[in-house]
Design a protein around this motif. Sequence first.
Motif, PDB file in Angstrom:
ATOM      1  N   LYS A  56      43.783  44.990  41.706  1.00 31.05           N
ATOM      2  CA  LYS A  56      44.787  46.373  41.559  1.00 31.05           C
ATOM      3  C   LYS A  56      43.975  47.417  41.892  1.00 31.05           C
ATOM      4  N   GLY A  57      42.738  47.593  41.579  1.00 35.51           N
ATOM      5  CA  GLY A  57      41.909  48.504  41.877  1.00 35.51           C
ATOM      6  C   GLY A  57      41.776  48.850  43.512  1.00 35.51           C
ATOM      7  N   ALA A  58      41.490  47.483  44.317  1.00 40.44           N
ATOM      8  CA  ALA A  58      41.214  47.487  45.580  1.00 40.44           C
ATOM      9  C   ALA A  58      42.717  47.933  46.332  1.00 40.44           C
ATOM     10  N   THR A  59      43.895  47.600  45.664  1.00 39.34           N
ATOM     11  CA  THR A  59      45.112  47.857  46.129  1.00 39.34           C
ATOM     12  C   THR A  59      45.336  49.230  46.269  1.00 39.34           C
ATOM     13  N   SER A  60      44.977  50.098  44.958  1.00 37.51           N
ATOM     14  CA  SER A  60      45.146  51.271  44.935  1.00 37.51           C
ATOM     15  C   SER A  60      44.159  51.948  45.659  1.00 37.51           C
ATOM     16  N   GLU A  61      42.974  51.635  45.963  1.00 37.75           N
ATOM     17  CA  GLU A  61      42.182  52.223  46.966  1.00 37.75           C
ATOM     18  C   GLU A  61      42.526  52.430  48.304  1.00 37.75           C
ATOM     19  N   LYS A  62      43.393  51.258  48.838  1.00 40.57           N
ATOM     20  CA  LYS A  62      43.983  51.321  50.068  1.00 40.57           C
ATOM     21  C   LYS A  62      45.149  52.211  50.170  1.00 40.57           C
TER      22      LYS A  62
ATOM     23  N   PRO B  84      39.373  35.270  31.206  1.00 42.92           N
ATOM     24  CA  PRO B  84      38.993  36.605  31.249  1.00 42.92           C
ATOM     25  C   PRO B  84      38.224  36.790  32.574  1.00 42.92           C
ATOM     26  N   GLU B  85      38.086  35.723  33.429  1.00 44.39           N
ATOM     27  CA  GLU B  85      37.817  35.886  35.050  1.00 44.39           C
ATOM     28  C   GLU B  85      39.030  36.230  35.688  1.00 44.39           C
ATOM     29  N   GLU B  86      40.202  35.501  35.129  1.00 43.57           N
ATOM     30  CA  GLU B  86      41.287  35.738  35.917  1.00 43.57           C
ATOM     31  C   GLU B  86      41.800  37.252  35.848  1.00 43.57           C
ATOM     32  N   ILE B  87      41.694  37.691  34.541  1.00 43.95           N
ATOM     33  CA  ILE B  87      42.025  38.953  34.154  1.00 43.95           C
ATOM     34  C   ILE B  87      41.272  40.069  34.929  1.00 43.95           C
ATOM     35  N   VAL B  88      39.885  39.701  34.858  1.00 48.69           N
ATOM     36  CA  VAL B  88      39.083  40.651  35.684  1.00 48.69           C
ATOM     37  C   VAL B  88      39.439  40.865  37.102  1.00 48.69           C
ATOM     38  N   LYS B  89      39.718  39.563  37.576  1.00 41.64           N
ATOM     39  CA  LYS B  89      40.129  39.243  39.084  1.00 41.64           C
ATOM     40  C   LYS B  89      41.520  40.302  39.350  1.00 41.64           C
ATOM     41  N   GLU B  90      42.416  40.006  38.516  1.00 41.42           N
ATOM     42  CA  GLU B  90      43.668  40.844  38.816  1.00 41.42           C
ATOM     43  C   GLU B  90      43.331  42.239  38.951  1.00 41.42           C
ATOM     44  N   PHE B  91      42.546  42.750  37.803  1.00 38.53           N
ATOM     45  CA  PHE B  91      42.226  44.028  37.659  1.00 38.53           C
ATOM     46  C   PHE B  91      41.494  44.664  38.890  1.00 38.53           C
ATOM     47  N   GLU B  92      40.653  43.876  39.571  1.00 36.93           N
ATOM     48  CA  GLU B  92      39.989  44.260  40.610  1.00 36.93           C
ATOM     49  C   GLU B  92      40.937  44.583  41.740  1.00 36.93           C
TER      50      GLU B  92
END
Length: 184
Positions: free
Chosen positions: A176-182, A166-174
Motif C-alpha cells: 500500500k505504501g509503495a502504491t501510494s508513493e507511485k 504478521p508477515e502477510e499484514i506487513v507485506k500488504e502494508f508495504e
Amino acid sequence: MKTSQFLFILCLFIGACKSDPTATVDGKTVPIEEKNAAISQLENEIEQKGPDPEKMEELMKLYETHVEAFPEKEGLNVSYLLKAGELARAGQHYDKAIQYYSQIIRRYGSNEKADKAWFLKAFTFDEHLHQLDSAKYFYEQYLSRYPKGQFADDAQATLKNLGKTPEEIVKEFEEKGATSEKNK
C-alpha cells in the motif's frame, strides 16, 4: 382501626430498614458490605502483589456470587463480569472468559458496557483460542450491533486481517505504501 394500620406500616418500615442485603459465600450468609469489602481487598492485593492464581480464582468466585445474589445490580454486575473475564484471560482460562462475556450479553445485553463483552468475546476467540470462524462471527455481530461503537474500528481492522500472518499484514502494508508513493 387507625392504630392497627399505623402498627402495620411501622412494622413494614422497620422490617425494610433491618433487611440488609446479604449473599451466601461458602455456605455462610454475609452482608453485602462485607462481601464488597472482601472483593476490594482481593482486587487491591492482586493489583499490588501481582497475579496469584488462587487469589484470582477466589476473586472470580466472589464476582460470580455477587452476580447470582444481586441480579438487579446490573451496572455493578456487568463490571464484575468484565473483570472476571479479564482475570480468566490473564489466567489462561479462555473458555471461562467466554462464559463471563456470554453471561453479560445474555443477561445484560442492553447495558452500555455490553459492547465491550461482544468485542472481548470475539477477541478471545481470535487471539487466544484461534477459532477464526467464531471470532469472525462475533466481530461481525459486534459491528452489526455497534457500528459506531468504541471498538468498531478495531473490529473492522481485525476482520480485514483475520487469519493472516504478521508477515502477510506487513507485506500488504508495504505494498500500500509503495502504491501510494507511485501515485504521488
